[in-house]
Design an enzyme around this catalytic site. Sequence first.
Site, PDB file in Angstrom:
ATOM      1  N   ASP A  52       0.838  -1.204   0.000  1.00 51.86           N
ATOM      2  CA  ASP A  52       0.000   0.000   0.000  1.00 51.86           C
ATOM      3  C   ASP A  52       0.873   1.254   0.000  1.00 51.86           C
ATOM      4  O   ASP A  52       2.092   1.174  -0.159  1.00 51.86           O
ATOM      5  CB  ASP A  52      -0.953  -0.019   1.194  1.00 51.86           C
ATOM      6  CG  ASP A  52      -0.210  -0.256   2.496  1.00 51.86           C
ATOM      7  OD1 ASP A  52       0.816   0.413   2.715  1.00 51.86           O
ATOM      8  OD2 ASP A  52      -0.622  -1.136   3.281  1.00 51.86           O
ATOM      9  N   LYS A  54      -4.888   2.064   0.577  1.00 52.23           N
ATOM     10  CA  LYS A  54      -6.079   2.761   1.027  1.00 52.23           C
ATOM     11  C   LYS A  54      -5.701   4.200   1.296  1.00 52.23           C
ATOM     12  O   LYS A  54      -4.748   4.467   2.011  1.00 52.23           O
ATOM     13  CB  LYS A  54      -6.605   2.140   2.323  1.00 52.23           C
ATOM     14  CG  LYS A  54      -7.261   0.805   2.110  1.00 52.23           C
ATOM     15  CD  LYS A  54      -7.574   0.150   3.427  1.00 52.23           C
ATOM     16  CE  LYS A  54      -6.302  -0.367   4.059  1.00 52.23           C
ATOM     17  NZ  LYS A  54      -6.468  -1.193   5.224  1.00 52.23           N
ATOM     18  N   MET A  62      -1.930   8.023  12.819  1.00 59.13           N
ATOM     19  CA  MET A  62      -3.068   8.486  12.013  1.00 59.13           C
ATOM     20  C   MET A  62      -3.750   9.688  12.668  1.00 59.13           C
ATOM     21  O   MET A  62      -4.967   9.829  12.609  1.00 59.13           O
ATOM     22  CB  MET A  62      -4.081   7.349  11.798  1.00 59.13           C
ATOM     23  CG  MET A  62      -3.506   6.233  10.940  1.00 59.13           C
ATOM     24  SD  MET A  62      -4.552   4.768  10.859  1.00 59.13           S
ATOM     25  CE  MET A  62      -4.127   3.932  12.375  1.00 59.13           C
TER      26      MET A  62
HETATM   27  N1  SAH Z   1       1.784  -0.590  11.126  1.00 63.01           N
HETATM   28  C1  SAH Z   1       2.304   0.759  11.065  1.00 63.01           C
HETATM   29  C2  SAH Z   1       1.245   1.790  11.315  1.00 63.01           C
HETATM   30  C3  SAH Z   1       0.144   1.806  10.297  1.00 63.01           C
HETATM   31  S1  SAH Z   1      -1.021   3.073  10.562  1.00 63.01           S
HETATM   32  C4  SAH Z   1       3.447   0.884  12.068  1.00 63.01           C
HETATM   33  O1  SAH Z   1       3.695  -0.001  12.860  1.00 63.01           O
HETATM   34  O2  SAH Z   1       4.156   1.918  12.006  1.00 63.01           O
HETATM   35  C5  SAH Z   1      -0.381   4.372   9.590  1.00 63.01           C
HETATM   36  C6  SAH Z   1       0.166   5.478  10.450  1.00 63.01           C
HETATM   37  O3  SAH Z   1       1.451   5.137  10.917  1.00 63.01           O
HETATM   38  C7  SAH Z   1       0.332   6.782   9.735  1.00 63.01           C
HETATM   39  O4  SAH Z   1      -0.872   7.507   9.673  1.00 63.01           O
HETATM   40  C8  SAH Z   1       1.347   7.479  10.620  1.00 63.01           C
HETATM   41  O5  SAH Z   1       0.751   8.018  11.760  1.00 63.01           O
HETATM   42  C9  SAH Z   1       2.217   6.328  11.067  1.00 63.01           C
HETATM   43  N2  SAH Z   1       3.422   6.191  10.232  1.00 63.01           N
HETATM   44  C10 SAH Z   1       3.788   5.169   9.462  1.00 63.01           C
HETATM   45  N3  SAH Z   1       4.975   5.390   8.875  1.00 63.01           N
HETATM   46  C11 SAH Z   1       5.376   6.602   9.294  1.00 63.01           C
HETATM   47  C12 SAH Z   1       6.515   7.409   9.042  1.00 63.01           C
HETATM   48  N4  SAH Z   1       7.502   7.003   8.226  1.00 63.01           N
HETATM   49  N5  SAH Z   1       6.597   8.612   9.645  1.00 63.01           N
HETATM   50  C13 SAH Z   1       5.619   9.041  10.468  1.00 63.01           C
HETATM   51  N6  SAH Z   1       4.527   8.314  10.730  1.00 63.01           N
HETATM   52  C14 SAH Z   1       4.390   7.124  10.159  1.00 63.01           C
END
Ligand code: SAH
Length: 453
Positions: free
Chosen positions: A243, A265, A379
């Site tokens: 994604d 998404k 998020m």
């Molecule tokens: N499974 C992922 C999270 C998925 S939800 C994890 O463990 O990180 C998606 C959210 O993760 C985004 O809206 C943001 O808040 C955060 N996120 C993911 N990658 C990021 C990044 N490189 N920098 C900042 N926030 C990030």
Amino acid sequence: MRLDDARALLIGGGQVAANKLRLLLGRCHDIAVLGAISDPEITQAVASGRVTHLGDAIELESVRTLLPQMRLVFAATDEFDLNREIAALARAAGVAICVVDDQEPSTFITPAIIDRTPVQIAISTNGAAPVLARRLRTQIEALLPDGLSRLARFMQAQRSWIKKTQPDTLIRRRAWENFVDGRGAEQALRGEEGAARKSLEDALNAVPRQGEVWLVGAGPGDPDLLTLAALRLMSNADSVLYDQLIPPAIMDRVRRDAERVFVGKKRSHHILPQDNINEELIRRAKAGERVLRLKGGDPFIFGRGGEEMEALVDAGVTVRVIPGITAASGCGAASGIPLTHRDCAQSCIFVTGHARADGTLNLDWPSLAKKGQTLAIYMGLSPMADLCAQLQAHGLPADWPAAVIEHGTRADQRVHVATLGTLPALVAERGVVSPALTLVGEVVNHRREIHQF
Ligand code: SAH
């Protein structure tokens, strides 16, 4: 380029020309040299009859008449302009031309080569740094096992019977992978062909008929933060579902032949609903594929990896889960903000700011709006104003430290430090975009300027 039936023209007779001659000898059907010869290697090659000397004088007119018979030409005189004139003629005639040490007029370049026929490795810096290319060649040479040629020849010799025995390409490839990773390859390297053949047959019989799904955490975006397990599975997958959290730099490390399926998404714009993703994973695994479900961060943290695992296991599919560095860890490290600190944060809460269908946040505000802890809000970008307001309404002061880490760990990372009172306006003003992580708590005051990994 195929050369065993080709004629090649080498223009120049010095050491630079000799370097190119060495590449051609034994590979090229017919080699001609034009120009006065000063290098002993070329003299010797001419004397032994392996190379034809066409004369000392380099006349452009005679070059022009020679060109139609040639598949490739090296211009290796020590005159820059002459080389370029030869190149222009060759290009006009549609013949491949390499001007030594002058890439601009060339239509091909010669890489540094590791030749363990049938295995060949070419290393090129695109003419930028030939010495570096040669140094890399030495380093790579050192990694290659002695019997590499032998192993490759053995594998080549098995292709036809294995193809007849097992018509399914997926199963054949898997058997080869197991063979190469296992004892069979060692045996073939040592030349124990009988034993190697037996190992290959065993590998072929041991291939499971069903596929698998690998739920793999890809970390926050910097490919250096992938785990070794993630990398290994990425290079073995038949297909990959990914994604928008997976940046191109990570997709580049997925097996080149793997089928790529985007199931991204965007918020309030579902491209593929979760049920369809689950069905797709199940369908592919049942068809025998090894499916890589690549997820940002850690698959079990706000990534719906749990739901996918349940659906898959309930459908009888074999699932493997590889943890990844979650956004909170990655962003903390990359921004210099610790997630816990003895002085001010005894716990760290991972919380989602994902709104419910009606747009409101349903969070346990009294437990979140406390001192002595850190909030890592995933998020949380679009409900930012609501988040900061609720935390203040439930008791945190307006000057309570808060920060947003945008594109954490990536080359374009930005860190926005503020307070609960000022963060929403700052985020709007700076045009912060997803993915972004919000950190709330006094740990933000402990931030230091640090160097990237
Ligand atoms: N499974 C992922 C999270 C998925 S939800 C994890 O463990 O990180 C998606 C959210 O993760 C985004 O809206 C943001 O808040 C955060 N996120 C993911 N990658 C990021 C990044 N490189 N920098 C900042 N926030 C990030």
